[in-house]
Structure formats: structure tokens, C-alpha cells
Enzyme design. Structure first.
Site, PDB file in Angstrom:
ATOM      1  N   GLY A 166       0.760  -1.203   0.002  1.00 39.76           N
ATOM      2  CA  GLY A 166      -0.242   0.011   0.070  1.00 39.76           C
ATOM      3  C   GLY A 166       0.914   1.091   0.130  1.00 39.76           C
ATOM      4  CB  VAL A 169       0.198   1.813  -4.428  1.00 41.59           C
ATOM      5  CG1 VAL A 169      -1.013   2.815  -5.042  1.00 41.59           C
ATOM      6  CG2 VAL A 169       0.476   0.553  -4.973  1.00 41.59           C
ATOM      7  CG  HIS A 170      -0.033   6.911   0.334  1.00 42.67           C
ATOM      8  ND1 HIS A 170      -0.936   7.570  -0.164  1.00 42.67           N
ATOM      9  CD2 HIS A 170       0.929   7.433   1.191  1.00 42.67           C
ATOM     10  CE1 HIS A 170      -1.159   8.629   0.722  1.00 42.67           C
ATOM     11  NE2 HIS A 170      -0.013   8.566   1.493  1.00 42.67           N
ATOM     12  CB  ILE A 171       5.295   6.693  -1.316  1.00 40.04           C
ATOM     13  CG1 ILE A 171       5.177   6.387   0.437  1.00 40.04           C
ATOM     14  CG2 ILE A 171       6.623   7.481  -1.536  1.00 40.04           C
ATOM     15  CD1 ILE A 171       5.998   5.798   1.071  1.00 40.04           C
TER      16      ILE A 171
END
Lengths: 212, 301
Positions: A166, A169-171
């Protein structure tokens, strides 16, 4: 016509500080955790003063991470409920990946990818906390039966995997992919054009009352 | 650590092969529980040779003293009053401690490189300077042997006197035992000796006598001769078919897989950046306030 310099408020100062602390705790808990995940990353323990220090610090960073996450979760869960449109968006991941947002159903404050990330954290964070407590030497691990400690090890690794996937993907999305996003968490505002492009329903909501 | 690094054949949290030029003889300690009188001389000798001092505890009316293995008690006489069959009483005494598994669960669970090593002669040793104090070895052990010290956040257990064995001496418990029920030598010799003892016991009517050298952990370098080898649990919970727990195998097995997936995900993001590129707000979107639905020709590449 909206002006080039027009900005829309996305996060308050409190949101930003909590997010920054959460990010910091994640980095520290993540680096100390990676040191014990695989021998190839054990050298990371040197950054924290060696293996003994790393073993001592990792659970403390982890608890801090959970606390900051909890604060964010309480505030933002209601914006992350999935709607019917979201499933249509998720069915067009190809367009998402290729930056063709014009082919996607309009998005509100958060897109379905962000929402799924949120819910995967809602799953992973408590699992990491609970399994981490069962593994926590010297204070808590001795209180649990050995079978529970062993299963906690498995749960801790799997939920760390969910968290890391997660976070990658987020960063990547926030810092490199979707340009103009980072300032939401550093300065609290985004440009009018960014909001219109990536979160049109939210943009309409924020600017309704205004003339176009 | 008194043995040379060339003697280490297996090392915790280490992915490249360990030095393997040597082919030392595997050693073993054989404990014949049928000739043990429970004098605890081995327990005292162990504390003395290893310079360990157990805290003075309380007497609670049983023979075990102290009540359990600790970071300062690496071997412990355990006493069990049992009925192996109905109306048949037996008093079983077993010297408990690390069995030095062929396939050590502690070593598999340990995340600290070189904190647990297995020597060519079969001895499994904890290298305290590398120990991080996580206690995973405690969860990894099928025999509940390692104990953590609150004083220094490190885990301890029997070394099979690796320091003595390295210079050709037998472990101190073997040297001290007054009945000769503990013997030490090559694993082959000890297996032969064990069979001999089992033969004697069978001749004396112990039809279920046998050797405890469990296959499930790759055999052990401390073996027992048991009168009731069919029921090892009688000896204060010696597990019948010990092996590394599935959960422990899964736990350590998932780690490289997890690290690999994380790496792949990061690589995926890297490739995406160069294949598709960042999603930027175009100048025209900025200036004209175009609607979302307007196709951006520049992106149809």
C-alpha cells in the site's frame, strides 16, 4: 474562468502535522522492521545503533505509527466509503494506469484506489499492533502461549506486506506520479485545475457557491 | 565463541553458504535415563563450568530445583511420577536441556545474522554478541529450551560445552555424572551404545525401551535412552514427534517472499514512471479551465 493561482484547501494544519508524524513513524518502524524481515536488509539496524537497539525501538515506532494512523482513521473514514461509481472506476484500471482520467467515472474527495488503500491500512494496522504485542520482548511476549506467538509471527509478516505494498503505491502516486498532490500534505492546498482534473466531484462541491 | 569459524556449517539469517571445507565427526551426548539417580551433580557442574549462578528460589515440595530452565540454568533434572500402565508405578528422571537438533528450529527463526550457529560437529550454539533479544528462537524451539535473560536481553541455553569439546574434552555434565549414565562420543558410537542399552532394558522386561533421536528435527546431538520410548511424554513432556512448527516454518518461509514482493512492487512503480510518466496538470487545463471530459490529445501517444 478560474485563475491560474486559485487554490483550494484540502488539509488542515492538524491533518498535515498528524500525517507527517505518521509518515515519520512509518519510516522508522519500516526501516527497523525491514532489518529483521530479511538478512539482506539487516544492515539497516546499524542506522539505529545495532541489533539490540533496533529490537528495542521497533515496537515503540510501531505503536506511535498506530496512534497517528488511528487519529487519521477517525477523521477520514467517512470520506472513504465505496460508492457504486467506484466499482466502475476500478473496472477501468487500464485507463487509470495510463493517465486517461477523461475515460473514468468522476471522482469525489478520494478515488477508489485511495479508498482501497485506506481500508487495507484499516486492516493491516490493527493486525500489526496485535501481533506485534504478542511478539514484543520482553514485556508482552512471555504472557502469550507459544502457539499464539508463532501465529503472531506469520500475521505480522503478512500484514507488513499489505502495509508496504500500500505504501509503495501511495508514496509513488503522491510524490512522483500524480503531480501537484504533494502540496496538499505540505501546504494544505491544491490548485483549482488539479482538483478539477483528479477529483471533479470534490471540486464541484468545494466551488459550488462560486461563479464560473 | 571458542571454535574456529571454519567449523560453522549453518548460521542464522545468512543466505550464502557457510564455510564448509571441514567434515568434522558429528558428536553426541547420550543420556541413559534408566541409570540416572537424580543426584543433580550434572546440574551443579554445569553451573560451575559455565560460571552461572541461579537465584535462590522457594522450595515448593517437589524435587525440581529450580522449577524450570532459566537463563542461568541450562540443564535441569526433571522428575515425573507416572503410571506407564495401570497399577504400575514408575519414577522417571530426565536431564532436560538443549538437544542440539540436526535441523534447529531456533536457528531457522532467528533474524540476527550469526546469532545462532551450528558447528560441523553438530553443536548448536548461541553467539551472544550477535543476539538482538527478539526471542524468536524461543518460539522456534520444539522443546521449549531457550531462556531470555532480563539482565542483558539475550537468550541462553546449553552449549554442549562447545568450549570444552573444541579442545577435545567431554561436556562437564558427562565428566561429573557418578553413575555413568551420560556418555559422550561420536554420534555413531553413541547410537551403538544406545542400542546396547536398549537391548539390556528389553532383556529386563522393558519391551518398549528405545532411543530418543527424533527424525522430525533431523535427529539430535543429545539422545536419550528411555524405558518407555513409546510414551516420551511421560518424561515431563518430552514431545512424541517433535518438528519445527508449521507456523514457524511459514513465518520464516514468508519473509524472503515478502521482501521479494516489496521489491517487485517498487520496481513496478519505477517502470511505470518511465513507461507512462507522471500525470501532470497541462497548461491548457490550467489556463482555460477545460472540462474534465475534454480529451487530452497529447496523451494519446
Amino acid at each position: 474562468m478560474s485563475g491560474k493561482s486559485k487554490l483550494i484547501q484540502r488539509y488542515t494544519a492538524g491533518d498535515r502535522v498528524n500525517h507527517a508524524l505518521l509518515a515519520l513513524a512509518f519510516i522508522l518502524a519500516g526501516l527497523t522492521g525491514l532489518a529483521f524481515l530479511h538478512p539482506s536488509m539487516f544492515w539497516l539496524s546499524s542506522l539505529f545503533g545495532g541489533g539490540q537497539w533496533t529490537q528495542f525501538l521497533h515496537p515503540l515506532f510501531g505503536v506511535l505509527m498506530f496512534v497517528f494512523f488511528f487519529v487519521a482513521m477517525v477523521k477520514f473514514w467517512k470520506y472513504n466509503l465505496l460508492t457504486g461509481n467506484d466499482f466502475r472506476w476500478l473496472g477501468r484500471l487500464g485507463d487509470v494506469m495510463k493517465n486517461r482520467e477523461e475515460n473514468l467515472p468522476p471522482v469525489g474527495k478520494y478515488n477508489p484506489g485511495q479508498k482501497l488503500l485506506f481500508w487495507s491500512l484499516v486492516l493491516a494496522m490493527p493486525l500489526l499492533l496485535v501481533s506485534g504485542i504478542a511478539l514484543w520482548q520482553p514485556w508482552f511476549a512471555p504472557m502469550f502461549p507459544i502457539g499464539v506467538v508463532r501465529v503472531a509471527g506469520v500475521v505480522h509478516v503478512l500484514s507488513a506486506l499489505v502495509l508496504f505494498l500500500g505504501m509503495i503505491v501511495h508514496i509513488y502516486s503522491a510524490l512522483f506520479w500524480i503531480k501537484g498532490s504533494t502540496r496538499a500534505m505540505t501546504r494544505g492546498t491544491v490548485t483549482d485545475a488539479w482538483a478539477r482534473k483528479h477529483h471533479p466531484l470534490w471540486h464541484r462541491e468545494m466551488t459550488s457557491g462560486e461563479k464560473h | 565463541m571458542t571454535m574456529q569459524s571454519q567449523d560453522i556449517v549453518k548460521r542464522s539469517a545468512t543466505t550464502r553458504p557457510s564455510p564448509s571445507v571441514r567434515h568434522g565427526v558429528e558428536v553426541a551426548k547420550l543420556i541413559d535415563t534408566s541409570t540416572c539417580i537424580g543426584c543433580k551433580a550434572c546440574q551443579v557442574a554445569c553451573a560451575e563450568w559455565n560460571d552461572l549462578k541461579e537465584e535462590i528460589g522457594d522450595h515448593v515440595g517437589i524435587y525440581e530445583n529450580p522449577l524450570d530452565l532459566t537463563a542461568n540454568t541450562w540443564t535441569l533434572m526433571r522428575f515425573a511420577e507416572v503410571e506407564p500402565e495401570e497399577y504400575e508405578f514408575d519414577w522417571l528422571i530426565r536431564k532436560d536441556g538443549c538437544l542440539h537438533c540436526g535441523d534447529p528450529g531456533c536457528l531457522q527463526a532467528c533474524p540476527a545474522p550469526g546469532a545462532i550457529v551450528k558447528h560441523a560437529n553438530g553443536i548448536v550454539d548461541f553467539v551472544s554478541e550477535n543476539c538482538v533479544g527478539c526471542g524468536y528462537c524461543i518460539a522456534g524451539c520444539p522443546f521449549d529450551i531457550p531462556r531470555r535473560s532480563a539482565k542483558d536481553n539475550r537468550v541462553y541455553k546449553c552449549t554442549l560445552c562447545s568450549d570444552r569439546v573444541a579442545v577435545g574434552l567431554e561436556p562437564i555434565c558427562v565428566k561429573t555424572c557418578p553413575t555413568g549414565c551420560i556418555s559422550f562420543g561420536s554420534k555413531e558410537q553413541m547410537k551403538a551404545r544406545a542400542q546396547e542399552r536398549v537391548g539390556h532394558l528389553k532383556a529386563r522386561g522393558y519391551a518398549n525401551a528405545g532411543v530418543y533421536d527424533p527424525e522430525g528435527v533431523g535427529g539430535t546431538h543429545v539422545m536419550y535412552v528411555l524405558k518407555h520410548a513409546d510414551q516420551p511424554e511421560l518424561y515431563e513432556g518430552l514431545p512424541k514427534d517433535p518438528k519445527i512448527a508449521t507456523s514457524v516454518a511459514l513465518w520464516s518461509g514468508l519473509k524472503p517472499f515478502t521482501a521479494g514482493l516489496m521489491g517487485l512492487a517498487a520496481l513496478g512503480a519505477f517502470v511505470h514512471y518511465f513507461a507512462v510518466g507522471p500525470n501532470e496538470v497541462e497548461d491548457d487545463e490550467e489556463e482555460t479551465g477545460k472540462t474534465r471530459a475534454a480529451p487530452a490529445a497529447s496523451k494519446e501517444d
